[in-house]
Design a protein around this motif. Structure first.
Motif, PDB file in Angstrom:
ATOM      1  N   GLU A  56      62.706  55.008  46.564  1.00 41.91           N
ATOM      2  CA  GLU A  56      64.026  55.637  46.733  1.00 41.91           C
ATOM      3  C   GLU A  56      64.911  55.413  45.501  1.00 41.91           C
ATOM      4  OE1 GLU A  56      65.482  57.532  48.933  1.00 41.91           O
ATOM      5  OE2 GLU A  56      67.563  57.344  48.194  1.00 41.91           O
ATOM      6  N   PHE A  57      64.852  54.204  44.949  1.00 41.13           N
ATOM      7  CA  PHE A  57      65.753  53.868  43.839  1.00 41.13           C
ATOM      8  C   PHE A  57      65.060  53.950  42.475  1.00 41.13           C
ATOM      9  CE2 PHE A  57      67.889  52.217  47.516  1.00 41.13           C
ATOM     10  CZ  PHE A  57      69.232  52.389  47.245  1.00 41.13           C
ATOM     11  N   SER A  85      65.221  52.091  36.709  1.00 40.77           N
ATOM     12  CA  SER A  85      64.458  51.317  35.722  1.00 40.77           C
ATOM     13  C   SER A  85      63.002  51.750  35.639  1.00 40.77           C
ATOM     14  CB  SER A  85      64.542  49.821  36.047  1.00 40.77           C
ATOM     15  OG  SER A  85      64.078  49.579  37.357  1.00 40.77           O
ATOM     16  N   ASP A  86      62.574  52.568  36.592  1.00 39.28           N
ATOM     17  CA  ASP A  86      61.187  53.027  36.619  1.00 39.28           C
ATOM     18  C   ASP A  86      61.013  54.353  35.892  1.00 39.28           C
ATOM     19  OD1 ASP A  86      58.551  52.954  37.233  1.00 39.28           O
ATOM     20  OD2 ASP A  86      58.774  53.782  39.245  1.00 39.28           O
ATOM     21  N   SER A  87      62.110  54.989  35.534  1.00 39.71           N
ATOM     22  CA  SER A  87      61.986  56.346  35.006  1.00 39.71           C
ATOM     23  C   SER A  87      61.788  56.338  33.494  1.00 39.71           C
ATOM     24  CB  SER A  87      63.230  57.141  35.355  1.00 39.71           C
ATOM     25  OG  SER A  87      64.378  56.453  34.927  1.00 39.71           O
TER      26      SER A  87
ATOM     27  N   LEU B 223      54.262  44.870  43.107  1.00 39.65           N
ATOM     28  CA  LEU B 223      54.499  43.940  41.990  1.00 39.65           C
ATOM     29  C   LEU B 223      53.969  44.490  40.672  1.00 39.65           C
ATOM     30  CD1 LEU B 223      53.542  40.591  43.772  1.00 39.65           C
ATOM     31  CD2 LEU B 223      55.821  41.491  43.352  1.00 39.65           C
ATOM     32  N   ARG B 224      53.218  45.584  40.756  1.00 40.13           N
ATOM     33  CA  ARG B 224      52.624  46.225  39.564  1.00 40.13           C
ATOM     34  C   ARG B 224      51.829  45.223  38.749  1.00 40.13           C
ATOM     35  NH1 ARG B 224      56.320  51.175  39.252  1.00 40.13           N
ATOM     36  NH2 ARG B 224      57.544  50.765  41.092  1.00 40.13           N
ATOM     37  N   CYS B 225      50.984  44.483  39.445  1.00 43.75           N
ATOM     38  CA  CYS B 225      50.088  43.584  38.729  1.00 43.75           C
ATOM     39  C   CYS B 225      48.644  43.982  39.037  1.00 43.75           C
ATOM     40  CB  CYS B 225      50.373  42.120  39.066  1.00 43.75           C
ATOM     41  SG  CYS B 225      49.945  41.632  40.706  1.00 43.75           S
ATOM     42  N   PRO B 226      47.704  43.637  38.150  1.00 42.34           N
ATOM     43  CA  PRO B 226      46.327  44.103  38.325  1.00 42.34           C
ATOM     44  C   PRO B 226      45.660  43.537  39.578  1.00 42.34           C
ATOM     45  CG  PRO B 226      46.705  43.284  36.087  1.00 42.34           C
ATOM     46  CD  PRO B 226      47.888  42.887  36.901  1.00 42.34           C
ATOM     47  N   LEU B 227      44.685  44.294  40.053  1.00 46.71           N
ATOM     48  CA  LEU B 227      43.897  43.905  41.233  1.00 46.71           C
ATOM     49  C   LEU B 227      42.426  44.003  40.859  1.00 46.71           C
ATOM     50  CD1 LEU B 227      43.527  43.489  44.391  1.00 46.71           C
ATOM     51  CD2 LEU B 227      43.596  45.995  44.555  1.00 46.71           C
ATOM     52  N   VAL B 250      45.246  51.252  40.629  1.00 51.79           N
ATOM     53  CA  VAL B 250      46.273  51.073  41.666  1.00 51.79           C
ATOM     54  C   VAL B 250      47.479  51.898  41.245  1.00 51.79           C
ATOM     55  CG1 VAL B 250      47.680  49.392  42.912  1.00 51.79           C
ATOM     56  CG2 VAL B 250      45.436  48.736  42.085  1.00 51.79           C
ATOM     57  N   GLU B 251      47.492  53.143  41.660  1.00 47.79           N
ATOM     58  CA  GLU B 251      48.566  54.039  41.215  1.00 47.79           C
ATOM     59  C   GLU B 251      49.470  54.407  42.372  1.00 47.79           C
ATOM     60  OE1 GLU B 251      47.112  57.417  39.101  1.00 47.79           O
ATOM     61  OE2 GLU B 251      45.759  56.172  37.897  1.00 47.79           O
ATOM     62  N   ARG B 252      50.740  54.502  42.063  1.00 52.87           N
ATOM     63  CA  ARG B 252      51.721  54.916  43.085  1.00 52.87           C
ATOM     64  C   ARG B 252      51.897  56.423  43.023  1.00 52.87           C
ATOM     65  NH1 ARG B 252      55.956  50.619  44.298  1.00 52.87           N
ATOM     66  NH2 ARG B 252      57.160  52.378  45.038  1.00 52.87           N
ATOM     67  N   THR B 253      51.734  57.046  44.174  1.00 50.38           N
ATOM     68  CA  THR B 253      51.980  58.487  44.231  1.00 50.38           C
ATOM     69  C   THR B 253      53.289  58.782  44.953  1.00 50.38           C
ATOM     70  OG1 THR B 253      50.855  58.719  46.339  1.00 50.38           O
ATOM     71  CG2 THR B 253      49.501  58.921  44.347  1.00 50.38           C
TER      72      THR B 253
END
Lengths: 87, 303
Positions: A56-57, A85-87, B223-227, B250-253
């Motif tokens: 969301e943010f 901060s993710d963009s 946490l965006r750390c490796p797995l 591990v990607e966020r869609t």
């Protein structure tokens, strides 16, 4: 209420993410002073919520900072600072 | 009152057994553990049935006789693992006991003292020994659960056979603590094949749906750390092969459920592949298929 808009967005995410939680406070009761403990989160649902808040943010960063937050108001301040901060 | 007497009795047996296993040389302790495993296999009908049903249901073998043989081997393997764990200090101190197959892309994760990652594994091979061996290269944290018997729990904490691993409680009162479990420069080890009673996602494991906890997928996403996936296979008495995969995708869609299902599916597929190579080293006696999704045809015999 400087964080009112942010609180509304957080409330919407909470209702969407945690709809299965039995003890979730009513939307009207989610205020700046609401303790995060009152949401009835456990170690599994907290990750669902954080994922959705990050979405969301559009924020990333060291989510360990969240462990020190106590209220929804603290969370709103944190997310306002991190937004985008993710963009 | 009766419960307390029973727990004290269990504690006494556990204390005598564990202290004997610790004092005996590894070969003698292993022989004794096999004998106890055979006795347990013969006497514990329920666990035996679960193991045999799981082996048949997974399609590892098709004949009940072969499944019973494999179940017995699995019981022996688990007993040997318990003995190994009590001798872990000696076993893991000598790197010659281990052959390492570390994917080149994961080597920097081990070498860089500041990098953290999440390690996923299952109840295959000598997982306790693998974790302790890895801890010689990088500090490891694992989520631990207290033993139900408080006397046995206190004794285990005192002898602490997992002393090289930092253990954190599964049931803390502070849920946001989950986010601080992976410290910089550390590995967080999580098991992926425990039946999830709540907040579960169904994925296929041996072509049958299993309920999985989502934390192992959500932590790297959040946490965006490796797995990485890891296994530690016993290749001979006191000899092990430790395998560490490449960092998984591990990607966020933005679709949380789809992301979690994809990561869990990948992990379970890797575990299944490893089990198919060493089926006698898997813990078949645990109820991985304890419940089924709604409206799913029950394939289990006497579940």
């Amino acid at each position: 209420m400087p964080h009112e808009a942010t609180l509304k967005r957080i409330g919407a995410v909470i209702r969407r993410s945690l709809s299965d939680l039995p003890n979730l406070p009513d939307a009207g009761l989610l205020q700046e002073s609401t303790p995060l403990d009152a949401l009835g989160l456990d170690s599994l649902t907290v990750l669902d919520l954080v994922y959705d808040l990050q979405q969301e943010f559009q924020c990333e960063g060291d989510m360990r900072d969240l462990t020190g937050l106590r209220t929804l108001g603290d969370l709103a301040i944190y997310l306002e600072a991190m937004e985008g901060s993710d963009s | 009152m009766m419960r307390d007497i029973r727990q004290r009795g269990e504690y006494l047996l556990a204390r005598i057994g564990l202290s004997t296993f610790r004092r005996l040389p590894l070969p003698a302790a292993t022989g004794m553990a096999h004998a106890i495993a055979d006795t347990f296999y013969a006497m514990c009908r329920q666990r035996r049935r679960i193991a045999v049903n799981n082996i048949l249901g997974a399609g590892i073998v098709s004949e009940p006789k072969a499944a019973r043989l494999m179940a017995r081997q699995s019981f022996r393997h688990f007993a040997e693992l318990l003995v190994e764990t009590l001798h872990a200090d000696k076993l893991t101190a000598n790197d010659n006991n281990f052959s390492w197959e570390i994917h080149p892309d994961s080597q920097p994760l081990l070498d860089d003292p500041k990098r953290k990652f999440i390690l996923a594994s299952g109840h295959l091979g000598s997982w306790e020994i693998g974790a302790q061996a890895l801890s010689h290269r990088k500090p490891i944290t694992a989520v631990a659960r207290n033993v139900n018997n408080p006397y046995v729990d206190r004794y285990l904490k005192k002898i602490n056979p997992r002393r090289r691993i930092r253990q954190i409680s599964k049931y803390g009162g502070q849920p946001f603590r989950m986010l601080s479990m992976v410290n910089d420069g550390e590995i967080l080890a999580l098991m992926i094949d425990q039946h999830a009673r709540q907040q579960s996602v169904w994925v296929d494991f041996f072509d049958r749906p299993v309920a999985c906890y989502t934390a192992v997928a959500l932590l790297p996403l959040v946490l965006r750390c490796p797995l990485c996936f890891a296994s530690c296979i016993r290749t001979a008495a006191g000899q092990y092969r430790m395998t560490l995969s490449e960092p998984l995708s591990v990607e966020r869609t933005g679709d949380r459920n789809a992301d979690v299902r994809r990561v869990l599916g990948d992990l379970n597929q890797r575990l299944e592949t490893a089990i198919r190579r060493y089926p006698e080293q898997y813990l078949w006696a645990h109820r991985r298929w304890r419940t089924l999704p709604p409206h799913h045809v029950d394939w289990r015999q006497n579940p």
